[in-house]
Enzyme design. Structure first.
Site, PDB file in Angstrom:
ATOM      1  N   LYS A 256       2.187  17.376  -4.302  1.00 51.10           N
ATOM      2  CA  LYS A 256       3.359  18.243  -4.095  1.00 51.10           C
ATOM      3  C   LYS A 256       4.646  17.495  -4.422  1.00 51.10           C
ATOM      4  O   LYS A 256       5.724  17.930  -4.064  1.00 51.10           O
ATOM      5  CB  LYS A 256       3.417  18.703  -2.628  1.00 51.10           C
ATOM      6  CG  LYS A 256       2.255  19.575  -2.179  1.00 51.10           C
ATOM      7  CD  LYS A 256       2.464  19.937  -0.707  1.00 51.10           C
ATOM      8  CE  LYS A 256       1.226  20.424  -0.013  1.00 51.10           C
ATOM      9  NZ  LYS A 256       0.685  21.673  -0.454  1.00 51.10           N
TER      10      LYS A 256
ATOM     11  N   GLU B 196       1.697  -3.706  -5.715  1.00 50.84           N
ATOM     12  CA  GLU B 196       0.622  -4.700  -5.646  1.00 50.84           C
ATOM     13  C   GLU B 196      -0.617  -4.213  -6.386  1.00 50.84           C
ATOM     14  O   GLU B 196      -0.939  -3.030  -6.350  1.00 50.84           O
ATOM     15  CB  GLU B 196       0.295  -4.942  -4.166  1.00 50.84           C
ATOM     16  CG  GLU B 196      -0.639  -6.088  -3.922  1.00 50.84           C
ATOM     17  CD  GLU B 196      -0.861  -6.339  -2.435  1.00 50.84           C
ATOM     18  OE1 GLU B 196       0.132  -6.522  -1.702  1.00 50.84           O
ATOM     19  OE2 GLU B 196      -2.018  -6.339  -2.016  1.00 50.84           O
TER      20      GLU B 196
ATOM     21  N   CYS C 153       0.862  -1.192   0.000  1.00 50.62           N
ATOM     22  CA  CYS C 153       0.000   0.000   0.000  1.00 50.62           C
ATOM     23  C   CYS C 153       0.888   1.228   0.000  1.00 50.62           C
ATOM     24  O   CYS C 153       1.948   1.223   0.621  1.00 50.62           O
ATOM     25  CB  CYS C 153      -0.824   0.066   1.275  1.00 50.62           C
ATOM     26  SG  CYS C 153      -2.134  -1.128   1.333  1.00 50.62           S
TER      27      CYS C 153
ATOM     28  N   GLN D 100      -0.648  15.917  -0.539  1.00 51.45           N
ATOM     29  CA  GLN D 100      -0.747  15.376  -1.898  1.00 51.45           C
ATOM     30  C   GLN D 100      -0.521  16.431  -2.978  1.00 51.45           C
ATOM     31  O   GLN D 100      -0.676  17.614  -2.736  1.00 51.45           O
ATOM     32  CB  GLN D 100      -2.134  14.728  -2.103  1.00 51.45           C
ATOM     33  CG  GLN D 100      -2.220  13.380  -1.422  1.00 51.45           C
ATOM     34  CD  GLN D 100      -3.589  12.741  -1.500  1.00 51.45           C
ATOM     35  OE1 GLN D 100      -4.451  13.208  -2.235  1.00 51.45           O
ATOM     36  NE2 GLN D 100      -3.798  11.695  -0.725  1.00 51.45           N
TER      37      GLN D 100
HETATM   38  N1  ACO Z   1      -4.855  14.009 -10.478  1.00 52.00           N
HETATM   39  C1  ACO Z   1      -4.086  13.867 -11.572  1.00 52.00           C
HETATM   40  N2  ACO Z   1      -2.817  13.377 -11.526  1.00 52.00           N
HETATM   41  C2  ACO Z   1      -2.344  13.002 -10.331  1.00 52.00           C
HETATM   42  C3  ACO Z   1      -3.113  13.122  -9.156  1.00 52.00           C
HETATM   43  C4  ACO Z   1      -4.420  13.659  -9.262  1.00 52.00           C
HETATM   44  N3  ACO Z   1      -5.197  13.823  -8.183  1.00 52.00           N
HETATM   45  N4  ACO Z   1      -2.371  12.679  -8.110  1.00 52.00           N
HETATM   46  C5  ACO Z   1      -1.191  12.281  -8.612  1.00 52.00           C
HETATM   47  N5  ACO Z   1      -1.180  12.471  -9.965  1.00 52.00           N
HETATM   48  C6  ACO Z   1      -0.071  12.134 -10.893  1.00 52.00           C
HETATM   49  C7  ACO Z   1       0.489  13.386 -11.525  1.00 52.00           C
HETATM   50  O1  ACO Z   1       1.023  13.039 -12.766  1.00 52.00           O
HETATM   51  C8  ACO Z   1       1.581  13.758 -10.561  1.00 52.00           C
HETATM   52  O2  ACO Z   1       2.587  14.505 -11.162  1.00 52.00           O
HETATM   53  P1  ACO Z   1       2.415  16.100 -11.365  1.00 52.00           P
HETATM   54  O3  ACO Z   1       1.914  16.656 -10.088  1.00 52.00           O
HETATM   55  O4  ACO Z   1       3.788  16.535 -11.725  1.00 52.00           O
HETATM   56  O5  ACO Z   1       1.436  16.246 -12.484  1.00 52.00           O
HETATM   57  C9  ACO Z   1       2.135  12.408 -10.176  1.00 52.00           C
HETATM   58  O6  ACO Z   1       0.998  11.559 -10.137  1.00 52.00           O
HETATM   59  C10 ACO Z   1       2.843  12.362  -8.851  1.00 52.00           C
HETATM   60  O7  ACO Z   1       2.186  13.187  -7.938  1.00 52.00           O
HETATM   61  P2  ACO Z   1       2.718  13.382  -6.459  1.00 52.00           P
HETATM   62  O8  ACO Z   1       2.375  14.758  -6.004  1.00 52.00           O
HETATM   63  O9  ACO Z   1       4.134  12.982  -6.371  1.00 52.00           O
HETATM   64  O10 ACO Z   1       1.839  12.267  -5.688  1.00 52.00           O
HETATM   65  P3  ACO Z   1       1.081  12.401  -4.307  1.00 52.00           P
HETATM   66  O11 ACO Z   1       1.994  12.833  -3.221  1.00 52.00           O
HETATM   67  O12 ACO Z   1      -0.160  13.162  -4.475  1.00 52.00           O
HETATM   68  O13 ACO Z   1       0.776  10.863  -4.014  1.00 52.00           O
HETATM   69  C11 ACO Z   1      -0.650   8.981  -4.110  1.00 52.00           C
HETATM   70  C12 ACO Z   1       0.172   9.983  -4.913  1.00 52.00           C
HETATM   71  C13 ACO Z   1       0.238   8.280  -3.086  1.00 52.00           C
HETATM   72  C14 ACO Z   1      -1.233   7.912  -5.026  1.00 52.00           C
HETATM   73  C15 ACO Z   1      -1.781   9.783  -3.399  1.00 52.00           C
HETATM   74  O14 ACO Z   1      -2.657  10.269  -4.371  1.00 52.00           O
HETATM   75  C16 ACO Z   1      -2.569   8.992  -2.384  1.00 52.00           C
HETATM   76  O15 ACO Z   1      -2.124   8.769  -1.275  1.00 52.00           O
HETATM   77  N6  ACO Z   1      -3.801   8.585  -2.744  1.00 52.00           N
HETATM   78  C17 ACO Z   1      -4.690   7.889  -1.852  1.00 52.00           C
HETATM   79  C18 ACO Z   1      -4.221   6.490  -1.585  1.00 52.00           C
HETATM   80  C19 ACO Z   1      -4.004   5.714  -2.860  1.00 52.00           C
HETATM   81  O16 ACO Z   1      -4.839   5.693  -3.740  1.00 52.00           O
HETATM   82  N7  ACO Z   1      -2.840   5.045  -2.929  1.00 52.00           N
HETATM   83  C20 ACO Z   1      -2.457   4.196  -4.040  1.00 52.00           C
HETATM   84  C21 ACO Z   1      -3.148   2.894  -3.921  1.00 52.00           C
HETATM   85  S1  ACO Z   1      -2.454   1.648  -4.959  1.00 52.00           S
HETATM   86  C22 ACO Z   1      -1.338   0.841  -3.958  1.00 52.00           C
HETATM   87  O17 ACO Z   1      -1.412   1.034  -2.772  1.00 52.00           O
HETATM   88  C23 ACO Z   1      -0.329  -0.107  -4.528  1.00 52.00           C
END
Ligand code: ACO
Ligand code: ZN
Length: 496
Positions: free
Chosen positions: A362, A386, A352, A360
């Site tokens: 950032k 996963e 996870c 988020q």
């Molecule tokens: N909308 C569009 N693109 C997005 C979004 C969004 N809401 N969030 C992330 N991205 C994409 C973008 O391309 C982004 O790059 P950019 O900002 O330069 O455009 C890239 O992902 C990376 O973004 P970060 O800011 O580095 O990611 P963040 O810190 O927001 O974390 C994460 C991503 C961990 C998936 C977060 O959204 C989260 O915690 N979500 C809820 C939990 C979740 O769904 N986790 C993944 C489950 S799958 C697994 O666990 C294996």
């Protein structure tokens, strides 16, 4: 399944339509409800009476569950017909779904029953065998160049996984026997939530409690968080306007008084593990689920509020947790984490992954993902997250994979050395399957004179230059102080 990947509301077959009133509208109905100024189809999942009138908990068609909300009568269009729930059919389906929590490889279900298995049950039963998350995206391309792939000069053996694991379903179950079972399996809401928390499986949930967000607000350090999904905190917590979570030990409290008392006593200032990385910006701690059971269980409960499809809350022993923090004079504040199986049969390097909502978008998600691949590099393994991935997980991984493959190819394009899918996979600790899917999705693989070649479209180079200018931070692998931990079989799981 809708284009957004969310299950369509009312996908259980044709329904009877008719007019409803605020008094007759019931759970399971699909009504037209305004969201962001637009009328949307929405399933009513719960109804409550509040001081300001009746409220309906709606799940909107084509919207992720985190956008579910309580709406007042005024947002529902009673001029339009509502779709009534298929009650008898639903009961049977429900009974079958309950039975389907038994995962068995013994018997093959008929196609008919396979279809009826709900999405969540599938995702649990099929862990490790879900088709690649980019499969849908590149399916058409694969079809188009299916024969070419057979002749490919780049050796890529991986094919997307097969469908869900077989499940044992009781074909002979009648509504009467289902009802009897319903009776013997009936739990109070409180017991049900306890069971969810301690079993960690969303599928053992006859009342579908988990479809409805239970915690409305969380005070966490200096932030107020608004949860997206259900998390099995004790039942009483669901009745509070706000709950309080200690940002260091992650203990939870239903009232401010006991929380304040706790804060005076709590001495923890960082996650309870070894700091294995530090730069000017963030730190990473490694925490063993077995040694720090309570802390890790609390972390899972907290993260469940923002993760919809993962089932782990209680049996944290087989996992390590890599927790990213930011430091100030008060301590190391949790930004996000990923969990990782001590030994993954499917070669997953992340179970996870979560960035807390206040951090988020950032760039922290990228750091978490990079860190997981840096650990795989040290282990000398190829890793992948996963499955299934969430919508946000998929977006973030796609971005990470694309950027890193492109950067590597640009380095190679300057030299003479030939770059194959295997080279990319090894250099980035990514699976060849993830590399190949990314190349296909970016249209970087072309078939020319009987050979698959990797090309870099100019547009991608320009895009990457722009995004690089924005991207501020990366993990410095030199600063990682870590050796792959070695576990005995006993220390991976429960102590009994
Ligand atoms: N909308 C569009 N693109 C997005 C979004 C969004 N809401 N969030 C992330 N991205 C994409 C973008 O391309 C982004 O790059 P950019 O900002 O330069 O455009 C890239 O992902 C990376 O973004 P970060 O800011 O580095 O990611 P963040 O810190 O927001 O974390 C994460 C991503 C961990 C998936 C977060 O959204 C989260 O915690 N979500 C809820 C939990 C979740 O769904 N986790 C993944 C489950 S799958 C697994 O666990 C294996
Ligand atoms: Zn504390």
């Amino acid at each position: 399944m809708s284009p957004s990947g969310e299950p369509e509301v009312g996908s259980d077959g044709p329904r009877q339509k008719g007019k409803a009133t605020p008094d007759t509208l019931k759970v399971g109905c699909i009504a037209h409800v305004t969201k962001d100024g637009q009328p949307r189809r929405a399933e009513i999942l719960s109804i409550k009476e509040t001081k300001s009138g009746r409220q309906f908990y709606c799940n909107f068609d084509n919207f992720n569950k985190r956008l579910d909300e309580w709406v007042p009568v005024s947002r529902i269009d009673f001029e339009q017909d509502v779709e009534w729930p298929n009650s008898e059919k639903d009961k049977q389906k429900d009974a079958k779904n309950k039975k389907s929590t038994v995962v068995s490889k013994k018997s093959q279900p008929s196609k008919k029953t396979q279809k009826k298995v709900g999405k969540r049950e599938q995702s649990v039963a099929s862990e490790g065998q879900t088709p690649h998350p980019w499969t849908e995206f590149v399916e058409s391309q694969n079809k188009a160049d299916g024969e070419d792939r057979a002749n490919a000069s780049l050796e890529v053996g991986a094919t997307p996984g097969v469908g869900p694991d077989e499940m044992e379903l009781d074909e002979d179950e009648t509504p009467a026997s289902a009802a009897k079972k319903e009776h013997t399996q009936s739990f109070s809401r409180e017991q049900e939530i306890e069971k969810l928390r301690t079993s960690g499986s969303m599928t053992q949930n006859p009342a579908e409690i988990s479809r409805i967000r239970n915690i409305s607000q969380v005070e966490f350090g200096r932030y107020v968080l608004f949860p997206w999904y259900f998390s099995p905190y004790p039942e009483v917590f669901g009745r509070e306007d706000s709950i309080y979570i200690c940002e260091f030990c992650l203990s939870y409290y239903g009232d401010l008084k006991s929380f304040s008392r706790h804060r005076q006593k709590c001495t923890l200032q960082h996650p309870p593990g070894n700091e294995i990385y530090r730069d000017d910006f963030v730190s990473f701690y490694e925490i063993d689920g077995r040694r720090q059971r309570t802390w890790c269980r609390n972390l899972c409960l907290l993260s469940k509020m923002f993760l919809d499809h993962k089932t782990l809350y209680y049996d944290v022993d087989p996992f390590l947790f890599y927790v990213m923090t930011t430091r100030d004079e008060k301590g190391s504040h949790l930004i996000g984490y990923f969990s990782k199986e001590k030994e993954s049969a499917d070669a997953y390097n992340v179970a996870c992954i979560l960035t807390l909502p206040q951090y988020q978008r950032k760039g922290y998600g990228r750091l978490l993902i990079q860190f997981s691949y840096e650990l795989s590099k040290i282990e000398g393994k190829l890793g992948s997250p996963e499955k299934p991935l969430s919508d946000l997980g998929l977006l973030s991984y796609r971005q990470y994979w694309s950027e890193n493959i492109l950067d590597l190819l640009l380095v190679y394009s300057e030299g003479q050395e030939k770059c194959t899918i295997e080279t990319i996979a090894t250099r980035l600790a990514m699976t060849t399957q993830d590399v190949e899917h990314t190349l296909q999705a970016l249209k970087m693989q072309v078939y020319h004179k009987g050979e698959h070649k990797i090309v870099i479209p100019e547009k991608l180079v320009q895009q990457r230059e722009k995004s690089k200018a924005k991207q501020k931070r990366v993990i410095d692998p030199e600063r990682i102080q870590w050796k792959p931990p070695v576990f005995t079989a006993a220390s991976r799981t429960w102590g009994w």
